[in-house]
Design a protein around this motif. Structure first.
Motif, PDB file in Angstrom:
ATOM      1  N   ASP A  72       0.820  -1.211   0.000  1.00 46.07           N
ATOM      2  CA  ASP A  72       0.000   0.000   0.000  1.00 46.07           C
ATOM      3  C   ASP A  72       0.854   1.261   0.000  1.00 46.07           C
ATOM      4  O   ASP A  72       0.645   2.166  -0.816  1.00 46.07           O
ATOM      5  CB  ASP A  72      -0.920  -0.017   1.225  1.00 46.07           C
ATOM      6  N   SER A  73       1.836   1.318   0.882  1.00 47.81           N
ATOM      7  CA  SER A  73       2.606   2.550   1.054  1.00 47.81           C
ATOM      8  C   SER A  73       3.499   2.847  -0.150  1.00 47.81           C
ATOM      9  O   SER A  73       3.738   4.011  -0.479  1.00 47.81           O
ATOM     10  CB  SER A  73       3.449   2.491   2.329  1.00 47.81           C
ATOM     11  N   GLU A  74       3.993   1.811  -0.825  1.00 48.26           N
ATOM     12  CA  GLU A  74       4.866   2.012  -1.980  1.00 48.26           C
ATOM     13  C   GLU A  74       4.104   1.978  -3.301  1.00 48.26           C
ATOM     14  O   GLU A  74       4.703   2.042  -4.364  1.00 48.26           O
ATOM     15  CB  GLU A  74       5.987   0.967  -1.983  1.00 48.26           C
ATOM     16  N   LYS A  75       2.777   1.878  -3.217  1.00 47.78           N
ATOM     17  CA  LYS A  75       1.908   1.829  -4.402  1.00 47.78           C
ATOM     18  C   LYS A  75       2.282   0.686  -5.324  1.00 47.78           C
ATOM     19  O   LYS A  75       2.197   0.801  -6.562  1.00 47.78           O
ATOM     20  CB  LYS A  75       1.957   3.156  -5.161  1.00 47.78           C
ATOM     21  N   LEU A  76       2.687  -0.442  -4.762  1.00 47.42           N
ATOM     22  CA  LEU A  76       3.043  -1.604  -5.571  1.00 47.42           C
ATOM     23  C   LEU A  76       1.776  -2.202  -6.184  1.00 47.42           C
ATOM     24  O   LEU A  76       0.779  -2.406  -5.503  1.00 47.42           O
ATOM     25  CB  LEU A  76       3.785  -2.628  -4.721  1.00 47.42           C
ATOM     26  N   ASP A  77       1.848  -2.464  -7.469  1.00 41.16           N
ATOM     27  CA  ASP A  77       0.684  -2.887  -8.243  1.00 41.16           C
ATOM     28  C   ASP A  77       0.934  -4.293  -8.790  1.00 41.16           C
ATOM     29  O   ASP A  77       1.807  -4.499  -9.639  1.00 41.16           O
ATOM     30  CB  ASP A  77       0.470  -1.890  -9.392  1.00 41.16           C
ATOM     31  N   LEU A  78       0.164  -5.255  -8.303  1.00 37.57           N
ATOM     32  CA  LEU A  78       0.362  -6.637  -8.738  1.00 37.57           C
ATOM     33  C   LEU A  78       0.020  -6.835 -10.207  1.00 37.57           C
ATOM     34  O   LEU A  78       0.454  -7.806 -10.824  1.00 37.57           O
ATOM     35  CB  LEU A  78      -0.458  -7.586  -7.868  1.00 37.57           C
ATOM     36  N   ASN A  79      -0.722  -5.910 -10.801  1.00 36.33           N
ATOM     37  CA  ASN A  79      -1.070  -6.023 -12.219  1.00 36.33           C
ATOM     38  C   ASN A  79       0.123  -5.742 -13.130  1.00 36.33           C
ATOM     39  O   ASN A  79       0.127  -6.165 -14.293  1.00 36.33           O
ATOM     40  CB  ASN A  79      -2.211  -5.064 -12.563  1.00 36.33           C
ATOM     41  N   ILE A  80       1.118  -5.006 -12.628  1.00 38.01           N
ATOM     42  CA  ILE A  80       2.320  -4.768 -13.439  1.00 38.01           C
ATOM     43  C   ILE A  80       3.545  -5.427 -12.799  1.00 38.01           C
ATOM     44  O   ILE A  80       4.662  -5.239 -13.261  1.00 38.01           O
ATOM     45  CB  ILE A  80       2.586  -3.267 -13.659  1.00 38.01           C
ATOM     46  N   SER A  81       3.314  -6.183 -11.730  1.00 43.31           N
ATOM     47  CA  SER A  81       4.381  -6.991 -11.141  1.00 43.31           C
ATOM     48  C   SER A  81       4.427  -8.327 -11.866  1.00 43.31           C
ATOM     49  O   SER A  81       3.433  -8.762 -12.461  1.00 43.31           O
ATOM     50  CB  SER A  81       4.133  -7.198  -9.645  1.00 43.31           C
ATOM     51  N   VAL A  82       5.574  -9.000 -11.811  1.00 44.11           N
ATOM     52  CA  VAL A  82       5.756 -10.199 -12.626  1.00 44.11           C
ATOM     53  C   VAL A  82       6.304 -11.330 -11.770  1.00 44.11           C
ATOM     54  O   VAL A  82       7.043 -11.107 -10.807  1.00 44.11           O
ATOM     55  CB  VAL A  82       6.694  -9.903 -13.821  1.00 44.11           C
ATOM     56  N   GLY A  83       5.935 -12.543 -12.146  1.00 42.18           N
ATOM     57  CA  GLY A  83       6.441 -13.704 -11.435  1.00 42.18           C
ATOM     58  C   GLY A  83       6.851 -14.807 -12.399  1.00 42.18           C
ATOM     59  O   GLY A  83       6.391 -14.866 -13.546  1.00 42.18           O
ATOM     60  N   ALA A  84       7.756 -15.669 -11.920  1.00 41.03           N
ATOM     61  CA  ALA A  84       8.135 -16.881 -12.638  1.00 41.03           C
ATOM     62  C   ALA A  84       7.484 -18.060 -11.914  1.00 41.03           C
ATOM     63  O   ALA A  84       7.570 -18.151 -10.676  1.00 41.03           O
ATOM     64  CB  ALA A  84       9.650 -17.035 -12.671  1.00 41.03           C
ATOM     65  N   PHE A  85       6.857 -18.938 -12.666  1.00 41.19           N
ATOM     66  CA  PHE A  85       6.100 -20.046 -12.077  1.00 41.19           C
ATOM     67  C   PHE A  85       6.621 -21.366 -12.611  1.00 41.19           C
ATOM     68  O   PHE A  85       6.809 -21.546 -13.819  1.00 41.19           O
ATOM     69  CB  PHE A  85       4.614 -19.909 -12.412  1.00 41.19           C
ATOM     70  N   GLU A  86       6.853 -22.281 -11.695  1.00 39.04           N
ATOM     71  CA  GLU A  86       7.239 -23.649 -12.042  1.00 39.04           C
ATOM     72  C   GLU A  86       6.139 -24.578 -11.558  1.00 39.04           C
ATOM     73  O   GLU A  86       5.856 -24.655 -10.356  1.00 39.04           O
ATOM     74  CB  GLU A  86       8.565 -24.014 -11.368  1.00 39.04           C
ATOM     75  N   ASN A  87       5.464 -25.262 -12.501  1.00 38.16           N
ATOM     76  CA  ASN A  87       4.320 -26.115 -12.164  1.00 38.16           C
ATOM     77  C   ASN A  87       3.278 -25.337 -11.359  1.00 38.16           C
ATOM     78  O   ASN A  87       2.751 -25.824 -10.340  1.00 38.16           O
ATOM     79  CB  ASN A  87       4.781 -27.354 -11.395  1.00 38.16           C
ATOM     80  N   ASP A  88       2.997 -24.122 -11.812  1.00 41.14           N
ATOM     81  CA  ASP A  88       2.001 -23.219 -11.212  1.00 41.14           C
ATOM     82  C   ASP A  88       2.386 -22.709  -9.824  1.00 41.14           C
ATOM     83  O   ASP A  88       1.556 -22.092  -9.137  1.00 41.14           O
ATOM     84  CB  ASP A  88       0.620 -23.889 -11.132  1.00 41.14           C
TER      85      ASP A  88
END
Length: 281
Positions: free
Chosen positions: A41-57
């Motif tokens: 919230d405080s850093e305005k982090l947006d999961l819609n433009i954040s990215v992840g690497a997934f192995e077997n979901d």
């Protein structure tokens, strides 16, 4: 390996992977769910433009990002990169950026910004290989506030709102991302705003978060420095937080007077330092 945004991820899963990723970090730390939510919230982090690497979901790596427009340029801030130990050395940071940068370009983003701890040579080299350059060095402080002599000609009063135009006139340096005005506006109900007054004139201020015990900004009018005003502002924080330790992160090393004041007068310890790194998209 699959790469996608974190728009669908649960906070509990993100928290688990975040803590696993940083469990053996150069400065190990562990977040609670409450602290992670506060960070988002405080850093305005947006999961819609954040990215992840997934192995077997299963999430195994992430870059948390925020977006902000400054001086006509849209900036993407990296608020945290983590890779669980079992998946390091596979070039995941580059692959995550390769995935997300085209989407950021579609949003007309122009600049990538991040911070990395000094001494984390592997991460620094990795970011340099991705085109990032070091632009500033930040000092992070922690500790108990000294007992110091007060200036009785100065009164401390709680401010109802931010007075940015006045505050900015006191500055020598620009705050880092976490201390920027737009970020603080987002958490203004949660932070304490104290003003120092001399002859009914505002001559200094401090912005403090009582829950995280973190100072975000402090500044004193140049005409009123070396009169114990900054000291009195910290004394007010000491009284409010019942003498518990505080932190003040990302103080620009270029502000030598501030560094000396925090260490010698206030008694805080520069326990770690960071580099601010930047690259154009």
């Amino acid at each position: 390996m699959e790469f996608k945004t974190l728009s669908h991820i649960s906070i509990d899963e993100l928290l688990s992977v975040f803590n696993h990723s940083f469990s053996d970090y150069i400065v190990p730390f562990h977040l609670t769910k409450e602290v992670l939510l506060l960070k988002l919230d405080s850093e305005k982090l947006d999961l819609n433009i954040s990215v992840g690497a997934f192995e077997n979901d299963q999430l195994v790596s992430f870059i948390l990002q925020a977006e902000k427009e400054e001086e006509g340029r849209k900036i993407i801030y990296n608020g945290g990169t983590g890779i669980v130990p079992e998946f390091r050395g596979k070039g995941l940071v580059r692959k995550m950026y390769d995935f997300i940068i085209p989407q950021l370009k579609e949003r007309n983003a122009e600049v990538l910004l991040l911070e990395v701890i000094q001494g984390n040579e592997g991460a620094i080299r990795a970011y340099e290989n991705l085109g990032f350059s070091i632009v500033r060095k930040f000092l992070c402080f922690h500790g108990n506030i000294n007992s110091v002599k007060e200036n009785n000609e100065v009164s401390i009063q709680e401010l109802e709102d931010f007075q940015w135009e006045k505050f900015r006139s006191f500055w020598d340096i620009e705050p880092s991302w976490q201390g920027k005005n737009s970020i603080l506006e987002n958490i203004k109900k949660d932070v304490l705003k104290l003003g120092a007054f001399k002859d009914e004139i505002l001559v200094g201020y401090i912005i403090y978060h009582p829950v995280s015990k973190k100072v975000y900004q402090i500044a004193v009018d140049q005409k009123y420095r070396n009169q114990g005003i900054g000291t009195k502002l910290f004394k007010a924080i000491k009284d409010i937080n019942q003498k518990q330790p505080i932190s003040f992160n990302n103080v620009d090393e270029a502000s030598e007077n501030t560094t000396k004041f925090l260490e010698k007068t206030i008694g805080l310890n520069n326990w770690v330092s960071q580099f601010e790194m930047k690259r154009d998209i």
